[in-house]
Write a protein that holds these residues in place. Structure first.
Motif, PDB file in Angstrom:
ATOM      1  N   TRP A   1      51.778  65.413  20.919  1.00  0.00           N
ATOM      2  CA  TRP A   1      51.983  66.748  21.482  1.00  0.00           C
ATOM      3  C   TRP A   1      51.246  67.778  20.640  1.00  0.00           C
ATOM      4  CZ3 TRP A   1      55.020  63.029  23.234  1.00  0.00           C
ATOM      5  CH2 TRP A   1      55.562  63.156  24.517  1.00  0.00           C
ATOM      6  N   ILE A   2      50.700  68.783  21.320  1.00  0.00           N
ATOM      7  CA  ILE A   2      49.961  69.839  20.636  1.00  0.00           C
ATOM      8  C   ILE A   2      50.433  71.196  21.127  1.00  0.00           C
ATOM      9  CG2 ILE A   2      47.901  68.435  20.221  1.00  0.00           C
ATOM     10  CD1 ILE A   2      46.620  69.815  22.655  1.00  0.00           C
ATOM     11  N   ALA A   3      50.216  72.220  20.303  1.00  0.00           N
ATOM     12  CA  ALA A   3      50.515  73.594  20.696  1.00  0.00           C
ATOM     13  C   ALA A   3      49.324  74.165  21.446  1.00  0.00           C
ATOM     14  CB  ALA A   3      50.819  74.432  19.470  1.00  0.00           C
ATOM     15  N   GLY A   4      49.611  75.030  22.426  1.00  0.00           N
ATOM     16  CA  GLY A   4      48.543  75.622  23.216  1.00  0.00           C
ATOM     17  C   GLY A   4      48.942  76.998  23.704  1.00  0.00           C
ATOM     18  N   GLY A   5      48.142  77.552  24.587  1.00  0.00           N
ATOM     19  CA  GLY A   5      48.401  78.897  25.061  1.00  0.00           C
ATOM     20  C   GLY A   5      48.002  79.929  24.023  1.00  0.00           C
ATOM     21  N   PHE A   6      48.586  81.132  24.115  1.00  0.00           N
ATOM     22  CA  PHE A   6      48.242  82.199  23.181  1.00  0.00           C
ATOM     23  C   PHE A   6      49.185  82.162  21.985  1.00  0.00           C
ATOM     24  CE2 PHE A   6      48.242  86.762  21.882  1.00  0.00           C
ATOM     25  CZ  PHE A   6      46.914  86.811  21.478  1.00  0.00           C
TER      26      PHE A   6
ATOM     27  N   GLY B   1      50.256  79.623  20.330  1.00  0.00           N
ATOM     28  CA  GLY B   1      51.257  78.576  20.475  1.00  0.00           C
ATOM     29  C   GLY B   1      51.632  77.943  19.148  1.00  0.00           C
ATOM     30  N   LYS B   2      52.894  77.555  19.031  1.00  0.00           N
ATOM     31  CA  LYS B   2      53.399  76.990  17.779  1.00  0.00           C
ATOM     32  C   LYS B   2      54.555  76.045  18.078  1.00  0.00           C
ATOM     33  CE  LYS B   2      55.461  78.492  13.383  1.00  0.00           C
ATOM     34  NZ  LYS B   2      55.920  79.687  12.600  1.00  0.00           N
ATOM     35  N   ILE B   3      54.550  74.874  17.457  1.00  0.00           N
ATOM     36  CA  ILE B   3      55.669  73.934  17.557  1.00  0.00           C
ATOM     37  C   ILE B   3      56.520  74.097  16.305  1.00  0.00           C
ATOM     38  CG2 ILE B   3      56.370  71.522  17.727  1.00  0.00           C
ATOM     39  CD1 ILE B   3      53.674  70.920  19.051  1.00  0.00           C
ATOM     40  N   THR B   4      57.782  74.508  16.471  1.00  0.00           N
ATOM     41  CA  THR B   4      58.630  74.748  15.303  1.00  0.00           C
ATOM     42  C   THR B   4      59.472  73.533  14.939  1.00  0.00           C
ATOM     43  OG1 THR B   4      60.273  75.778  16.763  1.00  0.00           O
ATOM     44  CG2 THR B   4      58.718  77.231  15.648  1.00  0.00           C
ATOM     45  N   THR B   5      59.892  72.743  15.929  1.00  0.00           N
ATOM     46  CA  THR B   5      60.593  71.491  15.631  1.00  0.00           C
ATOM     47  C   THR B   5      60.111  70.421  16.601  1.00  0.00           C
ATOM     48  OG1 THR B   5      62.466  71.964  17.117  1.00  0.00           O
ATOM     49  CG2 THR B   5      62.657  72.694  14.821  1.00  0.00           C
TER      50      THR B   5
ATOM     51  N   GLY C   1      55.247  80.891  21.698  1.00  0.00           N
ATOM     52  CA  GLY C   1      54.167  81.735  21.201  1.00  0.00           C
ATOM     53  C   GLY C   1      54.221  83.062  21.928  1.00  0.00           C
ATOM     54  N   ASN C   2      53.041  83.591  22.228  1.00  0.00           N
ATOM     55  CA  ASN C   2      53.023  84.921  22.834  1.00  0.00           C
ATOM     56  C   ASN C   2      52.042  84.999  24.032  1.00  0.00           C
ATOM     57  OD1 ASN C   2      51.669  88.086  22.132  1.00  0.00           O
ATOM     58  ND2 ASN C   2      53.705  87.806  22.937  1.00  0.00           N
ATOM     59  N   CYS C   3      52.005  84.251  25.000  1.00  0.00           N
ATOM     60  CA  CYS C   3      52.836  83.146  25.479  1.00  0.00           C
ATOM     61  C   CYS C   3      52.208  81.814  25.031  1.00  0.00           C
ATOM     62  CB  CYS C   3      52.902  83.171  26.984  1.00  0.00           C
ATOM     63  SG  CYS C   3      53.657  84.661  27.698  1.00  0.00           S
ATOM     64  N   GLY C   4      52.979  80.963  24.398  1.00  0.00           N
ATOM     65  CA  GLY C   4      52.485  79.697  23.901  1.00  0.00           C
ATOM     66  C   GLY C   4      53.318  78.549  24.416  1.00  0.00           C
ATOM     67  N   GLN C   5      52.791  77.342  24.243  1.00  0.00           N
ATOM     68  CA  GLN C   5      53.481  76.171  24.765  1.00  0.00           C
ATOM     69  C   GLN C   5      53.195  74.953  23.910  1.00  0.00           C
ATOM     70  OE1 GLN C   5      51.817  75.380  28.669  1.00  0.00           O
ATOM     71  NE2 GLN C   5      50.092  74.266  27.814  1.00  0.00           N
ATOM     72  N   CYS C   6      53.911  73.876  24.201  1.00  0.00           N
ATOM     73  CA  CYS C   6      53.592  72.565  23.645  1.00  0.00           C
ATOM     74  C   CYS C   6      53.548  71.577  24.803  1.00  0.00           C
ATOM     75  CB  CYS C   6      54.589  72.129  22.579  1.00  0.00           C
ATOM     76  SG  CYS C   6      56.325  72.207  23.068  1.00  0.00           S
ATOM     77  N   SER C   7      52.611  70.648  24.733  1.00  0.00           N
ATOM     78  CA  SER C   7      52.402  69.711  25.826  1.00  0.00           C
ATOM     79  C   SER C   7      51.722  68.462  25.290  1.00  0.00           C
ATOM     80  CB  SER C   7      51.537  70.349  26.925  1.00  0.00           C
ATOM     81  OG  SER C   7      50.267  70.706  26.398  1.00  0.00           O
ATOM     82  N   PRO C   8      51.760  67.340  26.040  1.00  0.00           N
ATOM     83  CA  PRO C   8      51.006  66.160  25.613  1.00  0.00           C
ATOM     84  C   PRO C   8      49.531  66.497  25.439  1.00  0.00           C
ATOM     85  CG  PRO C   8      52.515  65.596  27.393  1.00  0.00           C
ATOM     86  CD  PRO C   8      52.520  67.100  27.278  1.00  0.00           C
ATOM     87  N   LYS C   9      48.887  65.855  24.471  1.00  0.00           N
ATOM     88  CA  LYS C   9      47.503  66.185  24.139  1.00  0.00           C
ATOM     89  C   LYS C   9      46.575  66.018  25.331  1.00  0.00           C
ATOM     90  CE  LYS C   9      43.965  65.390  20.639  1.00  0.00           C
ATOM     91  NZ  LYS C   9      43.600  64.643  19.415  1.00  0.00           N
ATOM     92  N   LYS C  10      46.813  64.988  26.143  1.00  0.00           N
ATOM     93  CA  LYS C  10      46.012  64.810  27.350  1.00  0.00           C
ATOM     94  C   LYS C  10      46.911  64.396  28.505  1.00  0.00           C
ATOM     95  CE  LYS C  10      41.626  63.034  29.054  1.00  0.00           C
ATOM     96  NZ  LYS C  10      40.433  62.180  28.778  1.00  0.00           N
TER      97      LYS C  10
END
Length: 322
Positions: free
Chosen positions: A278-283, A285-289, A305-314
């Motif tokens: 999983w990776i962080a994305g969007g604006f 984006g940050k994974i905290t846990t 994030g602001n707006c950020g997300q986490c999602s599978p890398k591909k």
């Protein structure tokens, strides 16, 4: 002598999602066509000119239901476009049953029953028309039998789903991007989407993460620790997050993040493929846990994030549970 019929080949194209058998070391598309012809459920094939593999399909190009994809390494062909002479020898009349393979010998043939690899196979081979759980073996002979929920079995192209026995969800909190706590139901598409079944591409065990067939949504403020007085006032809940994805749109400096997803495959017979990251994305984006169970049945993360997300890398791939 039978010659290669190049007029029925579509170069640079292939059919995805309907393969029931894959074989390696097939010298040319003619040999791939013969392997298809000797199996009555085979309606078309994909031949990989780069690695000389042959994929047999239980469907063919059939708009608006089934379309072809582009790939310069592949050749696609519908077996019905070939002359019957391709099946010379004892198997030339296609004597075996719909889900059997014909193996020719010098003067005779042997019919061998083959495994069901998808809900479409279940429909073709057993004439089943009822939605429900069926046992199949994805990619013939290479994986264990698994229980799959077959949906739309009364249709021409039923769909394959994994039933989830634990809670699975994606949360998008209704927090304004200019603050850490101001509730704003009009920003983005906040809410919670619960998944009860997930659609699976059984050829490669890839989750179709944007399928919403077996989901329900909620904008109940209690899911986010928000007072009932700050509800969305009965407006339609428009949350539309993919499976295994979470996001929030709070100010970047806000901690902790509040977007959260939970994948829990316990009891389903599947695990998350260990190589999926999983990776962080969007604006911003940050994974905290982030947590993944030792068995790879449970994966959960908090992110935003602001707006950020986490999602599978591909892609989100599964494996059958060992």
């Amino acid at each position: 002598m039978v010659t290669l019929n190049t007029t029925v080949l579509k170069n640079g194209e292939l059919l995805l999602g309907y393969q029931f058998y894959r074989m390696a070391h097939v010298s040319n598309s003619f040999q791939c066509a013969r392997n298809c012809f000797f199996r009555r459920r085979c309606q078309s094939f994909n031949y990989n000119t780069k690695d000389e593999s042959c994929e047999l399909n239980n469907a063919h190009f059939d708009p608006p239901h089934v379309y072809l994809s582009k790939d310069p390494n592949f050749v696609y062909s519908k077996i019905g476009d070939w002359d019957d002479a391709i099946g010379f020898g004892p198997c030339s009349k296609r004597p075996c049953r719909i889900c059997e393979a014909c193996y020719p010998s010098e003067s005779s043939y042997t019919c061998v029953k083959e495994e069901l690899t998808s809900c479409r196979d279940v429909k073709i081979c057993t004439n089943a028309t009822s939605d429900g759980h069926y046992f199949i073996r994805p990619v013939m002979g290479t994986k264990p039998f698994v229980k799959i929920y077959c949906h739309l079995m009364s249709s021409k192209y039923p769909k394959d789903y994994v039933t989830l026995y634990k809670e699975n969800y994606s949360k998008v909190p209704p927090i304004n991007s200019q603050s850490c706590s101001t509730v704003d139901w009009n920003q983005g598409k906040p809410g919670v989407i619960y998944y009860w079944k997930i659609r699976l591409d059984v050829m490669n065990l890839r989750v179709v993460t944007d399928d919403r067939t077996f989901t329900n949504v909620s904008c109940d403020p209690s899911h986010f620790g928000i007072s009932d007085q700050l509800s969305n006032n009965g407006k339609p809940c428009t949350v539309d997050e993919k499976y295994g994805v979470a996001s929030d749109c709070m100010a970047y400096e806000c901690e902790p993040k509040r977007g959260k997803f939970l994948i829990d495959l316990q009891g389903s017979g599947f695990i998350v493929q260990p190589s999926v990251m999983w990776i962080a994305g969007g604006f911003k984006g940050k994974i905290t846990t982030f947590y993944r169970s030792p068995t790879n049945e449970v994966v959960t993360a908090v992110c935003g994030g602001n707006c950020g997300q986490c999602s599978p890398k591909k892609y989100l791939f599964l494996e059958t549970k060992p």
